[in-house]
Design a protein around this motif. Structure first.
Motif, mmCIF file in Angstrom:
data_model
loop_
_atom_site.group_PDB
_atom_site.id
_atom_site.type_symbol
_atom_site.label_atom_id
_atom_site.label_comp_id
_atom_site.label_asym_id
_atom_site.label_seq_id
_atom_site.Cartn_x
_atom_site.Cartn_y
_atom_site.Cartn_z
ATOM 1 N N SER A 36 48.108 30.643 34.997
ATOM 2 C CA SER A 36 48.645 31.982 35.252
ATOM 3 C C SER A 36 49.516 32.492 34.100
ATOM 4 O O SER A 36 49.650 33.704 33.910
ATOM 5 C CB SER A 36 49.452 31.988 36.553
ATOM 6 O OG SER A 36 50.580 31.133 36.452
ATOM 7 N N LEU A 87 51.409 34.382 41.294
ATOM 8 C CA LEU A 87 50.028 33.989 41.039
ATOM 9 C C LEU A 87 49.062 35.024 41.604
ATOM 10 O O LEU A 87 48.050 35.363 40.978
ATOM 11 C CB LEU A 87 49.756 32.613 41.657
ATOM 12 C CG LEU A 87 48.323 32.070 41.525
ATOM 13 C CD1 LEU A 87 47.915 31.962 40.066
ATOM 14 C CD2 LEU A 87 48.196 30.725 42.218
ATOM 15 N N PHE A 95 48.956 37.917 39.313
ATOM 16 C CA PHE A 95 48.198 37.562 38.111
ATOM 17 C C PHE A 95 46.699 37.683 38.359
ATOM 18 O O PHE A 95 45.960 38.243 37.540
ATOM 19 C CB PHE A 95 48.549 36.127 37.690
ATOM 20 C CG PHE A 95 47.565 35.528 36.725
ATOM 21 C CD1 PHE A 95 47.594 35.867 35.383
ATOM 22 C CD2 PHE A 95 46.589 34.631 37.163
ATOM 23 C CE1 PHE A 95 46.671 35.327 34.495
ATOM 24 C CE2 PHE A 95 45.678 34.081 36.283
ATOM 25 C CZ PHE A 95 45.719 34.441 34.944
#
Length: 426
Positions: free
Chosen positions: A159, A191, A194
């Motif tokens: 990430s 995350l 991302f």
């Protein structure tokens, strides 16, 4: 009789020197060790181990690099996997690759994998990877592996710097947000963001967990759900529960299975059962597999590998005693040069399977081709003896068994006792 003491002492000394010469140990060299100073972790240097593949010094090729976190435990295992995939008989399962083990002792692995993960990642990128690239012939292909805390670090690295590695392999990654680590929700949301913002992401992720992997499975359950919902198409991700594996043992199989999955198009396609063949899509799946393989490996002709897959399927059919399936496959493949590409032992097995299922005409067709292609093969002659014996044509059977024995003795064929036994049965 006068004894020459000096002579016997000389003989004794020579014998002792030979004994010691035979037992002097030599070092087993697994690679080279370096100490790399970190420019980011204060007053810290890292120990790394580096092993080049078998043919490294014989070529000018550039090699992928597998980076192993917790190298103090898993570096030797990575070398064993590389030997299995690239040095044993038969086609390689992966290309040869360099292995770099990064020591992360118990005193450091949690700090580097969690509190100072960003500084540890910078150390890997700008100190360790740079050192390896400057001193070894490396390609742009890099793979990162970690277990438990360093497995969680692998997910973080994906990430934070998704282009640094081509593949990310995480075994029992921890800690991850879930019912056990509810305090990591912000990390989970980061995350998630991302994944949503990186629709062009193009990389590989393999997550392995043991069948008995407490409390890791709480986090992997959440991670799997997130990837199912949010992973962009370019993220080629896989999750595998490894049967009969504990938390401690998960690392070994995850690394092995992860590498094989990442390089799945490097080796020709094989099946373990008819059920697997049908579940994946049967012959259509094979066609699509080889289209992707030719594209990924830039192959112009892949006939040899395609034949190997067809051979594999036919032998699965034989092993499962699936006659109708075998016959349908053989009929399809026969029209595409299947006999011409087959070796004598394989042709014999096909003919014997037809004989077993009371189809001597098809067996004769195969063996007639085999004897034309391999006229000096005693095993083919013996199979012809079996064919004529089944048909009750004893004189012809006897003739071929005798020829098989004669040729087998001439060529030191270890199967001669089998040929003699078949002749006696007549």
């Amino acid at each position: 009789m006068k004894i020459n003491i000096k002579y016997y002492l000389l003989i004794l000394l020579i014998s002792i020197s030979k004994l010691f010469a035979q037992t002097v140990p030599t070092d087993i060299i697994m690679g080279k060790a370096y100490e790399i100073q970190s420019d980011y972790l204060e007053n810290t240097s890292l120990n790394i181990q580096v092993s080049t593949p078998e043919n490294y010094n014989n070529t000018e090729d550039l090699y992928p690099v597998l980076y192993i976190l917790d190298g103090q435990w898993f570096f030797p295992h990575a070398l064993s996997i590389r030997a299995d995939f690239t040095q044993r008989n038969g086609p390689m399962h992966t290309p040869e690759f360099i292995v770099v083990g990064i020591t992360t002792s118990n005193d450091n692995r949690w700090d580097w994998g969690r509190e100072n993960a960003s500084l540890f990642l910078k150390t890997i990128e700008f100190n360790i990877i740079k050192f390896i690239d400057d001193n070894y012939r490396t390609s742009d292909e890099r793979i990162l592996f970690g277990w438990e805390t360093t497995g969680g670090f692998v997910i973080q690295t994906l990430s934070q710097n998704p282009k640094l590695f081509s593949a990310y392999i995480a075994a029992s990654p921890a800690p991850l947000y879930g019912d056990y680590f509810k305090n990591l929700e912000n990390e989970y949301l980061s995350l998630k963001t991302f994944l949503k913002n990186n629709v062009e992401l193009n990389t590989f992720l393999f997550i392995g967990e043991g069948e008995v992997d407490y409390p890791v499975f709480y986090g992997t359950k959440t991670l799997k759900r997130l990837l199912n919902d949010e992973a962009p198409k370019g993220l080629n991700w896989h999750h595998k529960v490894i049967n009969e594996s504990t938390h401690e043992m998960c690392a070994y199989r995850t690394l092995q299975d992860g590498l094989k999955e990442y390089y799945r198009y490097f080796h020709y396609l094989t099946f373990n059962s008819k059920a697997e063949f049908e579940r994946l899509g049967a012959l259509n799946y094979i066609e699509k597999f080889y289209e992707k393989r030719q594209t990924q490996l830039s192959l112009t002709n892949d006939d040899e590998s395609k034949h190997a897959t067809r051979r594999n399927i036919t032998f699965v059919a034989i092993s499962e005693n699936e006659y109708k399936w075998f016959d349908s496959l053989f009929t399809i493949f026969e029209n595409d040069g299947f006999l011409e590409k087959s070796f004598a032992p394989h042709l014999i097995d096909y003919a014997q399977f037809y004989l077993k299922h009371k189809n001597p005409e098809q067996a004769k067709k195969i063996l007639s081709f085999a004897i034309g292609k391999y006229p000096d093969n005693a095993q083919v002659l013996n199979a012809l003896g079996d064919l004529y014996s089944l048909r009750g044509e004893i004189n012809d059977a006897k003739k071929y068994y005798e020829k098989a024995i004669e040729l087998g003795n001439k060529n030191n064929d270890w199967r001669v006792p089998e040929y003699i036994y078949n002749l006696k049965k007549l």
